[in-house]
Write a protein that holds these residues in place. Structure first.
Motif, short mmCIF file in Angstrom:
data_model
loop_
_atom_site.label_atom_id
_atom_site.label_comp_id
_atom_site.label_asym_id
_atom_site.label_seq_id
_atom_site.Cartn_x
_atom_site.Cartn_y
_atom_site.Cartn_z
N ASN A 202 -2.28 -16.73 -3.04
CA ASN A 202 -1.77 -15.54 -2.35
C ASN A 202 -0.72 -15.92 -1.31
O ASN A 202 -0.44 -15.18 -0.39
CB ASN A 202 -2.91 -14.72 -1.72
N MET B 139 -0.66 -17.92 1.16
CA MET B 139 -1.03 -17.97 2.58
C MET B 139 -0.54 -19.24 3.25
O MET B 139 -0.64 -19.39 4.47
CB MET B 139 -2.56 -17.86 2.73
N GLU C 270 4.01 -9.33 0.39
CA GLU C 270 3.03 -8.33 0.83
C GLU C 270 2.40 -7.63 -0.38
O GLU C 270 1.18 -7.41 -0.41
CB GLU C 270 3.70 -7.30 1.74
N ARG D 55 -0.13 -9.87 -2.05
CA ARG D 55 -1.41 -10.00 -1.35
C ARG D 55 -2.26 -8.76 -1.48
O ARG D 55 -3.46 -8.79 -1.23
CB ARG D 55 -1.16 -10.34 0.12
N LYS D 56 -1.63 -7.64 -1.82
CA LYS D 56 -2.42 -6.44 -2.04
C LYS D 56 -3.24 -6.53 -3.32
O LYS D 56 -4.28 -5.89 -3.45
CB LYS D 56 -1.51 -5.20 -2.06
N ILE E 196 -2.17 0.41 6.00
CA ILE E 196 -0.89 -0.30 6.09
C ILE E 196 -0.04 -0.08 4.85
O ILE E 196 1.16 -0.33 4.86
CB ILE E 196 -1.07 -1.82 6.33
N GLN E 197 -0.67 0.42 3.78
CA GLN E 197 0.14 0.79 2.62
C GLN E 197 0.78 2.16 2.81
O GLN E 197 1.51 2.65 1.95
CB GLN E 197 -0.72 0.81 1.36
N ALA F 1 -3.49 -11.50 4.83
CA ALA F 1 -4.06 -11.61 3.49
C ALA F 1 -4.28 -10.24 2.85
O ALA F 1 -4.42 -10.13 1.63
CB ALA F 1 -5.37 -12.39 3.54
N MET F 2 -4.35 -9.20 3.67
CA MET F 2 -4.50 -7.85 3.13
C MET F 2 -3.16 -7.29 2.66
O MET F 2 -3.09 -6.15 2.21
CB MET F 2 -5.03 -6.89 4.20
N GLY F 3 -2.10 -8.06 2.84
CA GLY F 3 -0.79 -7.57 2.44
C GLY F 3 -0.03 -6.91 3.57
O GLY F 3 0.97 -6.25 3.34
N GLN G 113 3.37 -5.21 10.95
CA GLN G 113 2.13 -4.44 10.82
C GLN G 113 0.96 -5.21 11.43
O GLN G 113 0.12 -4.64 12.11
CB GLN G 113 1.84 -4.14 9.34
#
Lengths: 293, 276, 285
Positions: B76, B78, B106, B109-110, B136-137, C173-175, C180
């Motif tokens: 992902n 990181m 981003e 990672r979703k 956040i989406q 990690a949540m995007g 944000q």
């Protein structure tokens, strides 16, 4: 607006905020330089740096900065003579002797000393300390270097004590234990092992305190007088660089006159002095941080 | 073992076992191709290639410092923000290189969720923790959010314990509950892959057991990659196991086989506890 | 007395010395404040607070002074808060390890050590003269904002650094994008700490005298300001003015003014300490 663009704009805005600090420095240097250059076109820099008479506001004008520098150094010296022994003693005591609980109470209390506005300290120096000192020194003038110097010293105690304590705290515990393991008392451990090991941090705290004292304005402006004299006698009225700037500013000096420019010439002298001290301390600090990491 | 066309690579000398594709699933969800990772001059991963099967659980094991967490975090991205990080090779997801310039990190990672070693709920309410990814989406539909929160909490088996006080601060939950909350948080945005970095190492045995059961259930819907230093755990939960040692992939294959009949002595030694 | 006994005695003596030194400054300050209260309390009245300054000490009040202080405080907050916090966020979250950021950091630590009276000269040259703001509240507030900027930046960075990296990781990690993560996670978690730093910095600004004298905070202002472009004076400048007069009545006024100024300073610091404690107990991960 796309997420990415928005992110970029935000970063630019934040970067601008940080840039303001650079602009500030540039602004300070430019303003001081421009006005000081104007000043030095009329007054020779040699006379400025070596003259022992400072009378720009009188009919008979002289522009020797030495009286202001001697006044500044004198009050600074007195302040450090008060703050260093007391501050260092506090640092060692809090770090080695005091129970944790007392530390927690005392540290914020000491910070109060640094919170009181300097104009208030000036009042103390003029109205309380000078009359009090007169009991012991009858010759003491109503305005003098001694009283504001002492009060300034009290004000900067927390600078010395908290920075020195941080330095003592950063000494690895193993050193401390090694010393105790050899049968040393706390006093021996503190002054033979910890203080030497933390010396660079302590030096940093002292340099910062000196820089702070040199730049301190209101206490001396109120209690030291407005008599630039090239002297190291703490009992007579003197004037510091900072107090001179305030003196001229509170009067009505027209822009463009040489008297107006003197405050920038005095200002640049002050700036250079503190700049050098601050950078020495920054340099020592970054070197000594490496040592323990 | 079934033969497979994509895995073997002439450059990888240390990989000899083939990642196994079982009969139900015919594709690799994730793939690493000749991956090297460097931190400044230090090489943390040395030329690893492997494929991870969809809707399976893959465990990365190995002694601490072997690079298993670093390797997991490649999937992902990181590692991207770590100073001095650089890599060679490709990481593919559904056949597409996730390090390609066109990929939005981003967005990636979703769909690749992550659960960390230490439970790390946000200092917000339970509800807001799970809703965070949706918010956040830019999702504003409160009803949808609420449904997702409840569903995710149910999936992570936490719902029955917290249903009456979703407004409570997440930090007031026990460690095991916090970790299940973090799993719910990851699930809420409907990822397809779940990366777990030693998810039970900070938990007591009972909480760990619950998480392991949960991982088993989640396998139906997600591709799960789990890093663990707990050998028994790897044996219990995973379908495939990769053994890493000093940045190298020593052995990779069916968990059963790795644990009962490993091909490498080093694997054998590690699994039986002779080093590590 | 043998060596060991001597050493133990030294130890005890130093301990006494330490306690004395520790409380010396505090006790002296307490005496000072007691003296001020004794001198100035009689002058504290509603009339004193609401009166304009006057040639006659007994009729003189601090109305214009504290109004000026409030105006300056508000304007300084509006300017320095976003700038300082923004710069702090930039340096802590966006700054990479390169020469530019090292330079920024050295520069900020240098600015923190520049005497406040120099900031006054900067304000006089740039805001008062070059930008032609005159001796206005705006010029004074801008000057004070630059003065406290380093303090706000440093404390903002400390507060941001106190947020565990695990929180940032979880969010990323949540995007979540960088901003944000900062907006939804890092700032809320560090806000108490940031606010504490800002209030402490502002309380320093309230007590500043020298830079405002230099930018021309007039000592005699007959009216309370009504806009940021008005001329002004502030409490510390008014106190300075009174202290420097020879008549005893004005000294009493100064003492009374100091009581009010100390009151404001201590209340602000008290709020800051309270916030810090509350924030620390709430945010223990």
């Amino acid at each position: 607006m796309s997420r990415k663009l928005k992110e970029q704009i935000i970063e630019k805005v934040l970067a601008f905020c940080a840039l303001v600090t650079i602009l500030t420095t540039i602004g300070i240097v430019l303003i001081l330089l421009v006005e000081a250059v104007g000043f030095f076109q009329e007054v020779s820099i040699v006379d400025f740096l070596t003259g022992t008479e400072w009378t720009p506001l009188f009919a008979d004008k002289s522009y020797g900065i030495l009286p202001l520098i001697s006044g500044t150094l004198l009050t600074t010296f007195i302040a450090i003579a008060v703050a260093l022994p007391i501050g260092l003693t506090i640092a060692v005591y809090l770090n080695e002797y005091a129970p944790r609980k007392l530390q927690k109470v005392v540290k914020p209390l000491l910070e109060v000393l640094a919170v009181v506005p300097t104009v208030v300290y000036g009042f103390f120096a003029l109205m309380i300390v000078t009359p009090f000192l007169k009991i012991f020194i009858p010759d003491l003038s109503g305005f003098n270097a001694l009283s504001p110097g002492i009060v300034m010293g009290i004000m900067i105690i927390p600078f010395v004590s908290s920075l020195s304590e941080d330095a003592l705290d950063a000494v690895p515990d193993s050193l401390r234990q090694a010393s105790y393991g050899m049968g040393s008392t706390k006093f021996q451990t503190a002054f033979r092992v910890l203080v030497p090991a933390a010396s660079s941090g302590i030096v940093v705290s002292v340099i910062l305190a000196i820089s702070r004292a040199i730049g301190e304005t209101m206490i001396v402006a109120i209690a030291a007088g407005q008599n630039p004299q090239f002297t190291f006698d703490p009992t007579v009225p003197i004037e510091t660089i900072t107090a001179y700037i305030v003196q001229v500013s509170s009067g009505d000096v027209p822009q463009g006159t040489i008297a107006y420019k003197t405050i920038f010439a005095a200002g640049i002298t002050l700036f250079v002095l503190t700049f050098i001290l601050n950078n020495i301390s920054y340099w020592i600090k970054s070197r000594y941080q490496e040592k323990y990491e | 073992m079934e033969s497979d066309s994509q895995s073997s690579n002439p450059k990888t000398t240390q990989v000899e076992t083939k990642p196994k594709l079982n009969s139900k699933h015919q594709s690799y969800k994730l793939q690493a191709q000749n991956v090297d990772v460097f931190y400044e001059d230090f090489q943390a991963i040395n030329n690893i290639s492997l494929g991870i099967v969809e809707n399976s659980i893959t465990a990365f094991i190995g002694p601490s410092g072997c690079g298993k967490s670093t390797f997991l975090r490649l999937f992902n991205r990181m590692n991207d923000y770590i100073d001095g990080f650089s890599m060679n090779g490709n990481i593919l997801m559904d056949g597409k290189d996730i390090y390609d310039e066109s990929v939005n990190v981003e967005e990636l990672r979703k769909i690749v969720g992550m659960v960390f070693q230490k439970p790390n709920p946000f200092p917000k309410s339970i509800y807001e923790n799970v809703a965070y990814g949706l918010r956040i989406q830019g999702i504003k539909d409160e009803e949808y959010i609420e449904n997702r929160v409840i569903e995710s909490l149910k999936q992570s088996t936490l719902y029955s314990e917290v249903e009456d006080n979703l407004d409570k601060m997440a930090l007031s939950l026990s460690g095991g509950q916090q970790q299940r909350l973090c799993i719910a948080r990851a699930l809420a945005v409907k990822p397809t892959v779940l990366l777990m970095d030693e998810p039970t190492s900070a938990l007591d045995p009972i909480s760990s057991g619950k998480i392991e059961d949960l991982i088993h259930e989640l396998k139906e819907d997600y591709t799960i990659v789990i890093v663990t230093h707990n050998m028994q755990q790897a044996g219990r939960v995973s379908d495939n196991t990769a053994f890493l040692y000093m940045g190298n992939l020593v052995e990779y294959g069916d968990t059963q086989k790795i644990f009962t009949n490993p091909e490498k002595d080093r694997t054998q030694n590690y699994i039986t506890g002779r080093f590590g | 007395m043998n060596r060991a006994q001597k050493n133990r005695l030294k130890d005890k003596v130093f301990k006494g010395l330490g306690i004395t030194a520790t409380f010396l400054g505090i006790v002296i300050l307490a005496i000072f404040i007691g003296f001020i209260l004794y001198q100035g309390m009689e002058r504290i009245s509603w009339e004193f607070v609401m009166s304009l300054p006057s040639r006659f000490a007994e009729q003189s009040g601090i109305y214009t002074a504290w109004m000026g202080t409030v105006w300056v405080l508000v304007c300084t907050t509006l300017i320095s808060f976003p700038l300082g916090v923004g710069a702090g966020i930039y340096l802590e979250e966006y700054g990479k390890k390169n020469w530019w950021n090292t330079f920024l950091e050295i520069n900020i630590s240098n600015l923190a050590g520049v005497p406040s009276v120099i900031y006054g000269l900067l304000g006089l040259g740039v805001f008062v003269r070059m930008m032609k703001m005159g001796n206005s509240i705006l010029a004074g507030s801008l000057t004070l904002s630059l003065l406290i900027l380093p303090v706000i930046i440093v404390s903002t960075r400390e507060a941001l650094r106190a947020v565990p990296s695990t929180i940032k990781e979880a969010s990323v990690a949540m995007g979540a994008s960088k901003w944000q993560t900062i907006w939804h996670q890092i700032l809320p978690a560090s806000f108490g700490g940031i606010l504490t730093g800002v209030i402490l910095a502002l309380s320093r600004a309230v007590g500043e005298t020298a830079p405002l004298i230099v930018v021309g905070a007039l000592v005699y202002v007959p009216f309370a300001p009504t806009s940021p472009l008005d001329e002004f004076t502030v409490l510390p400048v008014q106190i300075f003015n009174w202290v420097t007069r020879p008549q005893q009545e004005f000294v009493i006024n100064a003492a009374a003014g100091i009581i009010v100024l100390l009151g404001i300073t201590f209340v602000m610091n008290g709020i800051a300490v309270y916030l810090r404690n509350k924030w620390q107990s709430k945010m223990n991960w």
